[in-house]
Design a protein around this motif. Sequence first.
Motif, PDB file in Angstrom:
ATOM      1  N   LEU A   1      22.128 120.016 102.923  1.00 55.86           N
ATOM      2  CA  LEU A   1      20.796 120.380 102.465  1.00 55.86           C
ATOM      3  C   LEU A   1      20.850 121.077 101.113  1.00 55.86           C
ATOM      4  N   ASN A   2      19.935 120.684 100.221  1.00 60.07           N
ATOM      5  CA  ASN A   2      19.776 121.299  98.899  1.00 60.07           C
ATOM      6  C   ASN A   2      21.015 121.145  98.009  1.00 60.07           C
ATOM      7  N   SER A   3      21.716 120.034  98.134  1.00 60.56           N
ATOM      8  CA  SER A   3      22.836 119.737  97.247  1.00 60.56           C
ATOM      9  C   SER A   3      22.387 118.745  96.177  1.00 60.56           C
TER      10      SER A   3
ATOM     11  N   ILE B   1      13.105 121.063  95.121  1.00 62.73           N
ATOM     12  CA  ILE B   1      11.749 120.949  95.654  1.00 62.73           C
ATOM     13  C   ILE B   1      11.061 122.298  95.508  1.00 62.73           C
ATOM     14  N   GLY B   2       9.765 122.288  95.281  1.00 64.43           N
ATOM     15  CA  GLY B   2       9.043 123.551  95.148  1.00 64.43           C
ATOM     16  C   GLY B   2       7.544 123.337  95.184  1.00 64.43           C
ATOM     17  N   VAL B   3       6.813 124.444  95.365  1.00 57.22           N
ATOM     18  CA  VAL B   3       5.356 124.393  95.316  1.00 57.22           C
ATOM     19  C   VAL B   3       4.855 125.355  94.251  1.00 57.22           C
ATOM     20  N   THR B   4       3.750 125.000  93.633  1.00 58.87           N
ATOM     21  CA  THR B   4       3.066 125.865  92.676  1.00 58.87           C
ATOM     22  C   THR B   4       1.610 126.000  93.110  1.00 58.87           C
TER      23      THR B   4
ATOM     24  N   VAL C   1      -2.825 123.505  95.661  1.00 56.80           N
ATOM     25  CA  VAL C   1      -1.369 123.656  95.709  1.00 56.80           C
ATOM     26  C   VAL C   1      -0.735 122.326  95.338  1.00 56.80           C
ATOM     27  N   THR C   2       0.353 122.376  94.579  1.00 64.57           N
ATOM     28  CA  THR C   2       1.091 121.171  94.207  1.00 64.57           C
ATOM     29  C   THR C   2       2.527 121.279  94.684  1.00 64.57           C
ATOM     30  N   LEU C   3       2.999 120.270  95.397  1.00 63.69           N
ATOM     31  CA  LEU C   3       4.396 120.178  95.819  1.00 63.69           C
ATOM     32  C   LEU C   3       5.090 119.132  94.951  1.00 63.69           C
ATOM     33  N   THR C   4       6.273 119.463  94.458  1.00 61.95           N
ATOM     34  CA  THR C   4       7.001 118.572  93.553  1.00 61.95           C
ATOM     35  C   THR C   4       8.462 118.450  93.976  1.00 61.95           C
ATOM     36  N   ILE C   5       8.968 117.214  93.956  1.00 64.26           N
ATOM     37  CA  ILE C   5      10.392 116.941  94.170  1.00 64.26           C
ATOM     38  C   ILE C   5      10.947 116.302  92.910  1.00 64.26           C
ATOM     39  N   ASN C   6      12.129 116.757  92.498  1.00 66.00           N
ATOM     40  CA  ASN C   6      12.808 116.198  91.323  1.00 66.00           C
ATOM     41  C   ASN C   6      14.199 115.716  91.711  1.00 66.00           C
ATOM     42  N   HIS C   7      14.581 114.564  91.202  1.00 63.94           N
ATOM     43  CA  HIS C   7      15.973 114.107  91.290  1.00 63.94           C
ATOM     44  C   HIS C   7      16.155 112.945  90.320  1.00 63.94           C
TER      45      HIS C   7
ATOM     46  N   ILE D   1      18.385 115.501 100.446  1.00 64.53           N
ATOM     47  CA  ILE D   1      17.319 116.201 101.166  1.00 64.53           C
ATOM     48  C   ILE D   1      17.204 117.629 100.640  1.00 64.53           C
ATOM     49  N   TYR D   2      15.971 118.045 100.396  1.00 68.98           N
ATOM     50  CA  TYR D   2      15.709 119.392  99.885  1.00 68.98           C
ATOM     51  C   TYR D   2      14.685 120.094 100.770  1.00 68.98           C
ATOM     52  N   ALA D   3      14.836 121.378 100.930  1.00 69.77           N
ATOM     53  CA  ALA D   3      13.899 122.175 101.718  1.00 69.77           C
ATOM     54  C   ALA D   3      13.797 123.570 101.122  1.00 69.77           C
ATOM     55  N   SER D   4      12.622 124.152 101.247  1.00 71.10           N
ATOM     56  CA  SER D   4      12.421 125.510 100.744  1.00 71.10           C
ATOM     57  C   SER D   4      11.184 126.090 101.429  1.00 71.10           C
ATOM     58  N   SER D   5      10.784 127.278 101.010  1.00 68.73           N
ATOM     59  CA  SER D   5       9.596 127.926 101.552  1.00 68.73           C
ATOM     60  C   SER D   5       9.031 128.881 100.515  1.00 68.73           C
ATOM     61  N   LYS D   6       7.753 129.200 100.680  1.00 68.35           N
ATOM     62  CA  LYS D   6       7.102 130.162  99.805  1.00 68.35           C
ATOM     63  C   LYS D   6       6.021 130.863 100.589  1.00 68.35           C
ATOM     64  N   SER D   7       5.916 132.181 100.414  1.00 72.62           N
ATOM     65  CA  SER D   7       4.991 132.980 101.219  1.00 72.62           C
ATOM     66  C   SER D   7       3.849 133.535 100.389  1.00 72.62           C
ATOM     67  N   THR D   8       2.764 133.826 101.058  1.00 71.63           N
ATOM     68  CA  THR D   8       1.627 134.525 100.472  1.00 71.63           C
ATOM     69  C   THR D   8       1.205 135.611 101.444  1.00 71.63           C
ATOM     70  N   LEU D   9       0.809 136.752 100.914  1.00 74.26           N
ATOM     71  CA  LEU D   9       0.448 137.908 101.740  1.00 74.26           C
ATOM     72  C   LEU D   9      -1.062 138.104 101.749  1.00 74.26           C
TER      73      LEU D   9
END
Length: 479
Positions: A66-68, A73-76, A90-96, A195-203
């Motif tokens: 994972l994530n090699s 991957i990320g969200v903005t 929200v925008t999700l983007t994958i690059n490779h 394969i890529y995975a990540s997370s992002k939080s909002t409070l």
Amino acid sequence: MKKPSRKIVFTKLVIIFAAALLAVFGFTRYASREYVVLASAVGPSPSHTNAPGESNCTACHSDFVLNSGSGNIGVTGLPANYLPNQQIPVTLTINHATAVVFGFQLTMIDEQGRNVGSFTIPGGPNAQMQTDTGPVDGNVRTYLEHTKDGITPTEFDTKSWTFTWNTPAQRVGKVTAHFAGNAANGNGQLSGDFIYASSKSTLSGSAISSFEGDGKSDVAVWRPSDGTWYSLDSTDGGFRAAQFGTNGDKIAPGDYDGDGKTDYAVFRPSEGNWYLLQSTAGFTGLHFGLTGDIPVQGDYDGDLKTDIAVFRPSEGNWYVLFSTGGFTGFHFGLPEDKPVQGDFDADGKTDFGVFRPSEGNWYLLQSTAGFSAVHFGISEDKPVQGDYDGDGKTDHAVYRPSEGNWYVLFSTGGFTGFHFGASADFPAPADFDGDGKTDFAVFRPSEGNWYLLQSTAGFSSTHFGSPGDVPVPGGYIYQ
């Protein structure tokens, strides 16, 4: 023979690769009547976002960890803090660099693993996204994912999807977007895909005493003898010092300009003046209050900016100057009462509240839920209201100096009481580990030591301060 154009070749490749995805993204997809094997070209099966209790796409595409590789991957667009009933793009983007088709899956959950909010996606006959649901640990989660028309790169090595996250009707504390994606090579096999995975939080509101704005509260003190604020950044331990205020001032920290960072602020009772040094908006000073008033700053209008406010014990009156404009003043309390402002009904607005020592009662006037009264505490207690269970609602809580004990009545149900502190300690609850839950903390002036009991990071102690210092988190509660 005329050489085909790059565009025609690319179009043919995409068609071939889309068909090949029956093997490339082969997942078992949940259907209402049976489990059937479908291609991820039409959307992966639920529960592959790498969220707690879930797998990710490496369950099948296992050539690389994972994530090699060179992609990501990320969200903005997901803000540091959300408000109830918002529509957030929200925008999700994958690059490779070598991928020719892409896919993704995303879910939004709270700290208990429960689904939060909903998604709005562009419609039409060639919609690029769809939603699905699936059970995880007793909770039904909603998933946003690509469709068969949503796998073609936006550019040759990048794919983006834009959607709207509709926030819940009430604050629910910390919310995390978990997402995973496949940057596929289209070889017709399960091999060679990254394969890529990540997370992002909002409070549900800026962390208090957070001068760097990273969502974690900083250990910080104000020194009345010289009017200097001292803090340690929670991210890297960096030291900050700023002279702002004079002996006799009452500190009133808050996020007055709404940038997610705590601003230096004091209320000067001798003048009835407020002085603010905002991290974005700069300096301001204004007259609002009288000698004897208690600063009760909070976000009373729900715009994620701290409002200037005072409680006048001599009258039992509250006066608020809203950051959105306007003023209010009304009677709620008695001269003996201690103010306990907080968002008790999780609607994004600070509520008016008092703790009456002679009765041990809390009286609240909530912006949505209305009036309530709860017996919780005794006359000597110090109110230390905060969101200790991370559900977005302020909890009733007291610190009992004679015992060094904390007592908390959780809004999610249940009660806790335990020993943590000494009689001369200053209670200084705040979210030091950034998990959306208020942590137990005390500042011991005789030693200049902080003792923290964090909901995620556990116990820690730090020497930071001197006798006479005022803990900055204590500026949000009655002392």
